[in-house]
Write an enzyme that holds these catalytic residues in place. Structure first.
Site, PDB file in Angstrom:
ATOM      1  N   CYS A   2      77.473 -26.282 -10.287  1.00  0.00           N
ATOM      2  CA  CYS A   2      77.039 -24.895 -10.402  1.00  0.00           C
ATOM      3  C   CYS A   2      75.921 -24.801 -11.427  1.00  0.00           C
ATOM      4  O   CYS A   2      75.561 -25.767 -12.076  1.00  0.00           O
ATOM      5  CB  CYS A   2      78.208 -24.021 -10.813  1.00  0.00           C
ATOM      6  SG  CYS A   2      79.712 -24.316  -9.866  1.00  0.00           S
ATOM      7  N   ARG A  27      70.458 -26.355  -7.126  1.00  0.00           N
ATOM      8  CA  ARG A  27      71.716 -27.081  -7.341  1.00  0.00           C
ATOM      9  C   ARG A  27      72.741 -26.752  -6.254  1.00  0.00           C
ATOM     10  O   ARG A  27      73.746 -27.433  -6.131  1.00  0.00           O
ATOM     11  CB  ARG A  27      72.281 -26.726  -8.717  1.00  0.00           C
ATOM     12  CG  ARG A  27      71.405 -27.203  -9.858  1.00  0.00           C
ATOM     13  CD  ARG A  27      71.889 -26.653 -11.192  1.00  0.00           C
ATOM     14  NE  ARG A  27      73.163 -27.222 -11.592  1.00  0.00           N
ATOM     15  CZ  ARG A  27      73.312 -28.326 -12.301  1.00  0.00           C
ATOM     16  NH1 ARG A  27      72.258 -29.021 -12.679  1.00  0.00           N
ATOM     17  NH2 ARG A  27      74.514 -28.754 -12.650  1.00  0.00           N
ATOM     18  N   TRP A  74      79.318 -22.889  -6.901  1.00  0.00           N
ATOM     19  CA  TRP A  74      79.567 -23.716  -5.717  1.00  0.00           C
ATOM     20  C   TRP A  74      81.074 -23.895  -5.647  1.00  0.00           C
ATOM     21  O   TRP A  74      81.673 -24.503  -6.528  1.00  0.00           O
ATOM     22  CB  TRP A  74      78.857 -25.050  -5.856  1.00  0.00           C
ATOM     23  CG  TRP A  74      78.837 -25.905  -4.622  1.00  0.00           C
ATOM     24  CD1 TRP A  74      77.930 -25.881  -3.613  1.00  0.00           C
ATOM     25  CD2 TRP A  74      79.776 -26.940  -4.294  1.00  0.00           C
ATOM     26  NE1 TRP A  74      78.237 -26.825  -2.669  1.00  0.00           N
ATOM     27  CE2 TRP A  74      79.362 -27.492  -3.051  1.00  0.00           C
ATOM     28  CE3 TRP A  74      80.929 -27.446  -4.899  1.00  0.00           C
ATOM     29  CZ2 TRP A  74      80.048 -28.524  -2.425  1.00  0.00           C
ATOM     30  CZ3 TRP A  74      81.621 -28.475  -4.274  1.00  0.00           C
ATOM     31  CH2 TRP A  74      81.178 -29.002  -3.056  1.00  0.00           C
ATOM     32  N   ASN A 100      81.260 -24.481 -15.465  1.00  0.00           N
ATOM     33  CA  ASN A 100      81.017 -25.581 -14.534  1.00  0.00           C
ATOM     34  C   ASN A 100      82.070 -26.642 -14.772  1.00  0.00           C
ATOM     35  O   ASN A 100      82.427 -26.924 -15.923  1.00  0.00           O
ATOM     36  CB  ASN A 100      79.640 -26.210 -14.750  1.00  0.00           C
ATOM     37  CG  ASN A 100      78.525 -25.340 -14.236  1.00  0.00           C
ATOM     38  OD1 ASN A 100      78.762 -24.297 -13.650  1.00  0.00           O
ATOM     39  ND2 ASN A 100      77.300 -25.770 -14.458  1.00  0.00           N
ATOM     40  N   GLY A 101      82.531 -27.275 -13.690  1.00  0.00           N
ATOM     41  CA  GLY A 101      83.516 -28.337 -13.837  1.00  0.00           C
ATOM     42  C   GLY A 101      84.817 -27.974 -13.145  1.00  0.00           C
ATOM     43  O   GLY A 101      84.899 -27.024 -12.363  1.00  0.00           O
ATOM     44  N   GLU A 476      69.767 -44.389   4.600  1.00  0.00           N
ATOM     45  CA  GLU A 476      69.122 -43.267   3.908  1.00  0.00           C
ATOM     46  C   GLU A 476      68.474 -42.306   4.895  1.00  0.00           C
ATOM     47  O   GLU A 476      68.552 -41.082   4.728  1.00  0.00           O
ATOM     48  CB  GLU A 476      68.097 -43.797   2.906  1.00  0.00           C
ATOM     49  CG  GLU A 476      67.305 -42.724   2.163  1.00  0.00           C
ATOM     50  CD  GLU A 476      68.162 -41.773   1.350  1.00  0.00           C
ATOM     51  OE1 GLU A 476      67.636 -40.705   0.955  1.00  0.00           O
ATOM     52  OE2 GLU A 476      69.364 -42.057   1.119  1.00  0.00           O
ATOM     53  N   LYS A 480      69.473 -38.314   5.275  1.00  0.00           N
ATOM     54  CA  LYS A 480      68.523 -37.207   5.154  1.00  0.00           C
ATOM     55  C   LYS A 480      68.640 -36.260   6.347  1.00  0.00           C
ATOM     56  O   LYS A 480      68.607 -35.047   6.181  1.00  0.00           O
ATOM     57  CB  LYS A 480      67.090 -37.735   5.041  1.00  0.00           C
ATOM     58  CG  LYS A 480      66.721 -38.281   3.694  1.00  0.00           C
ATOM     59  CD  LYS A 480      66.690 -37.161   2.660  1.00  0.00           C
ATOM     60  CE  LYS A 480      67.080 -37.661   1.276  1.00  0.00           C
ATOM     61  NZ  LYS A 480      68.412 -38.125   1.072  1.00  0.00           N
ATOM     62  N   GLU A 483      71.881 -34.258   6.012  1.00  0.00           N
ATOM     63  CA  GLU A 483      71.877 -33.313   4.899  1.00  0.00           C
ATOM     64  C   GLU A 483      71.181 -32.007   5.235  1.00  0.00           C
ATOM     65  O   GLU A 483      71.675 -30.928   4.890  1.00  0.00           O
ATOM     66  CB  GLU A 483      71.180 -33.940   3.686  1.00  0.00           C
ATOM     67  CG  GLU A 483      71.999 -34.963   2.936  1.00  0.00           C
ATOM     68  CD  GLU A 483      71.222 -35.525   1.760  1.00  0.00           C
ATOM     69  OE1 GLU A 483      71.808 -35.619   0.678  1.00  0.00           O
ATOM     70  OE2 GLU A 483      70.033 -35.867   1.919  1.00  0.00           O
ATOM     71  N   HIS A 499      78.880 -54.139  18.325  1.00  0.00           N
ATOM     72  CA  HIS A 499      80.291 -54.303  17.946  1.00  0.00           C
ATOM     73  C   HIS A 499      80.988 -52.944  17.928  1.00  0.00           C
ATOM     74  O   HIS A 499      81.748 -52.643  17.009  1.00  0.00           O
ATOM     75  CB  HIS A 499      80.401 -54.994  16.590  1.00  0.00           C
ATOM     76  CG  HIS A 499      79.895 -56.401  16.601  1.00  0.00           C
ATOM     77  ND1 HIS A 499      80.581 -57.447  17.175  1.00  0.00           N
ATOM     78  CD2 HIS A 499      78.732 -56.935  16.136  1.00  0.00           C
ATOM     79  CE1 HIS A 499      79.877 -58.568  17.053  1.00  0.00           C
ATOM     80  NE2 HIS A 499      78.747 -58.287  16.424  1.00  0.00           N
ATOM     81  N   LYS A 598      72.870 -30.233  -5.797  1.00  0.00           N
ATOM     82  CA  LYS A 598      71.923 -31.256  -6.236  1.00  0.00           C
ATOM     83  C   LYS A 598      72.621 -32.355  -7.031  1.00  0.00           C
ATOM     84  O   LYS A 598      72.471 -33.529  -6.752  1.00  0.00           O
ATOM     85  CB  LYS A 598      70.813 -30.613  -7.073  1.00  0.00           C
ATOM     86  CG  LYS A 598      69.750 -31.600  -7.564  1.00  0.00           C
ATOM     87  CD  LYS A 598      68.975 -32.202  -6.414  1.00  0.00           C
ATOM     88  CE  LYS A 598      67.868 -33.127  -6.871  1.00  0.00           C
ATOM     89  NZ  LYS A 598      67.248 -33.826  -5.731  1.00  0.00           N
TER      90      LYS A 598
END
Length: 603
Positions: A2, A27, A74, A100-101, A476, A480, A483, A499, A598
């Site tokens: 957050c 964020r 968040w 936050n946390g 990666e 992307k 996301e 496989h 973020k």
């Protein structure tokens, strides 16, 4: 994850708080709120949704308060809603705080408070903190008692109605820092929140409480003892946090990659001597029997490339682990160097992995972008990536900088270990110096990538295939796309496709195939043939002049020729641009994708 902003000074607080929250939007958040004290009364505004929804909630009301706190949330405990949004207050409505946390023991604390007659208006763990602050005694003494009760991670910004013009900040395993201006002070979870107002900052350490007023600040440890703190100058300017004419921060940050690459190389290459000099880094690598990379998400993909570089160029045995898994293992780490990678230096799982590594006797080298991040302060050595502020949630230029630093590390240690001759290092250096120009040529292909995205944006399923140095890049590239466009994408080793995953290949599946050089090229051509035989569609990324690939694929994006180990530094650009334009065509929020933040500062 957050965002926190606090202000005390001589200006009206609400505009500064709202501006700070906007700077922290990257964020990720689902609700926002502020609290101020005016005329000895606490006023709280909070709203599910975006900051403009909060602004509408405040409306045309006029306030002149000179201090207050703000938050973007968040959700972890409790669904996104008005009542779960921060700030939260006590039963009497005289204390407000943002957090936050995660408070790990909040259920036990809440049960105790309910038995004592407290009533709760939210489902959050945070509201428990506000209720625990009720009682007698000075605010500081109540905060000192509070921190002895809490288990977990918390960054707090607190207002007490009884102490006008004062803010308190508390840090334990969650980022919080202090901005120092002219008779004004800021508390924030990240630098961009106050960068427009001051470039002077003070890092708060775990186990510290700060008391702020417009006349100054005092820092205490959790026993109440005063501590001396020194400020530092933030090396970024406010302009770097703006879009600069680009539609989104992500697109701007992709276009910054040539400059970031040059900045990361600056002062570290010595062509005449065939030397790599890494900021006086004196890691006694000869004393280590192996290296382990630990990181999360994009940073872990950079670590997988780093594993290849260190094994091939420095002949060191290297493992690469997701920090979220490593921290629950029982590793044997004597004579081990752990390389921890994090853009922010605040990634919770990476910090926990490093704590475990140090407990088991490992030494730690961190690769980080943010000066003074928590990771850098618990590491034995640090290498900074020089990527500057990265605002978009989806990491782009930070990944490029991480890979660049890992490559430089491998070249430096390879030379010192006698694996690489000076001539070989000189060849790498010469090619590295020419890469920014080649990166610019790829950025000029933006319209081409946009056109390709228009061809495929309605497809829902994608494979990304690569081998060798292109395998981490396939992971990666798929990440992307997931996301920011919300299409399903899976990164695969080309050799693993048959496989099992090949069962999914058909007309509705698009495969992005990264074609390297040497014997892997032949194998990847075989992958393309297998896909085409099953009516699958292929987007190929190959080196310029490879007409055989372009004859087989629906679409081919060419990258300039370079050394095999450097090709990921070029190929990543079209992968990032493709994901960006796919998200654009699908109408997604590019810079703030749903459900993401973020910096993942909770476990």
């Amino acid at each position: 994850m957050c965002g926190i902003i606090g202000y005390v000074g001589q200006r009206e607080a609400i505009p500064i708080l709202l501006q700070g929250l906007r700077k922290l939007e990257y964020r990720g958040y689902d609700s926002a709120g502020i609290a101020i004290i005016e005329d000895e009364k606490l006023h709280i505004f909070r709203k599910k949704g975006k900051i403009q929804d909060l602004q509408q909630e405040i409306g045309a009301k006029t306030f002149h308060a000179r201090y207050g706190i703000g938050h973007t949330r968040w959700a972890t405990h409790g669904v996104p809603s008005d009542c779960n949004a921060h700030p939260h207050c006590d039963c009497g409505g005289t204390i407000a705080l943002v957090h936050n946390g995660i408070i790990e023991n909040y259920r036990a604390l809440k049960e105790r408070l309910l038995e004592e007659g407290h009533h709760f208006s939210s489902d959050t763990d945070t509201e428990v903190i506000a209720h625990l602050l009720e009682g007698e005694g000075e605010p500081l003494s109540r905060l000192l008692k509070l921190v002895s009760l809490l288990e977990g991670s918390f960054a707090l910004c607190v207002l007490f109605q009884e102490e006008p013009g004062v803010l308190y900040g508390v840090r334990q395993s969650s980022p919080l820092l202090l901005g120092v201006g002219e008779r004004e002070y800021f508390l924030a979870s990240d630098i961009p929140a106050f960068l427009e107002h001051t470039r002077n900052a003070v890092l708060l350490d775990d186990g510290e409480i700060v008391r702020l007023s417009e006349t100054g600040f005092t820092v205490f440890d959790f026993t109440g003892k005063e501590k001396e703190k020194t400020s530092f100058t933030i090396p970024w300017d406010p302009v770097s946090a703006e879009k600069g004419g680009f539609k989104h921060f992500m697109l701007k940050e992709i276009h910054e990659e040539p400059r970031v690459f040059e900045d990361t190389l600056a002062g570290r290459l010595h062509p005449e001597a065939g030397e790599i000099i890494l900021d006086d880094l004196c890691v006694p690598f000869f004393s280590f029997e192996r290296v382990v990379m630990v990181a999360c998400g994009t940073a872990c993909h950079a670590g997988m490339l780093g594993k290849i570089y260190l094994e091939k160029l420095a002949r060191l045995p290297v493992g690469a682990e997701y920090a979220s898994e490593f921290r629950y293992q029982d590793p044997f780490l004597e004579k081990t160097l752990v390389i921890a990678i994090s853009q922010s230096g605040e990634t919770a799982d990476t910090l926990k992995a490093v704590e475990l590594a140090k407990e088991r006797g490992a030494r730690v080298l961190s690769i980080c972008n943010v000066l003074g991040g928590s990771l850098t302060r618990i590491s034995d050595w640090v290498l900074y990536t020089r990527a500057g502020i990265e605002i978009s949630v989806a990491s782009t230029k930070a990944f490029l900088a991480q890979v660049t630093v890992l490559l430089l590390l491998a070249l430096s240690w390879g030379k010192k270990r006698g694996v690489l001759a000076s001539k070989e290092v000189e060849t790498f250096i010469a090619e590295l110096l020419g890469l920014p120009r080649k990166m610019h040529t790829l950025l000029e292909k933006g319209d081409t990538l946009h056109h390709i995205a228009r061809q495929f944006y309605l497809h829902q399923n994608f494979f990304y295939l690569g081998r060798g140095v292109f395998y981490p890049l396939a992971l990666e590239g798929a990440l992307k796309l997931k996301e920011i466009s919300y299409a399903y994408a899976e990164g695969l080793s080309g050799g693993e496709m048959k496989h099992g995953p090949i069962a999914l290949v058909g007309p509705d599946l698009v495969s992005v195939v990264l074609v390297g050089e040497g014997e892997r090229r032949v194998k990847m051509l075989g992958n393309i043939e297998e896909i085409k035989a099953r009516q699958g569609k292929v987007i190929a990324i190959a080196e310029e002049g490879d007409e055989e690939v372009s004859e087989k694929a629906e679409v081919t994006v060419f990258i300039p020729q370079t050394l095999e180990f450097l090709s990921p530094l070029l190929a990543i650009i079209p992968l990032q641009l493709f994901a960006y334009y796919m998200a654009l065509e699908r109408g997604c929020d590019v810079d703030q994708p749903r459900n993401l933040a973020k910096s993942v500062t909770v476990e």
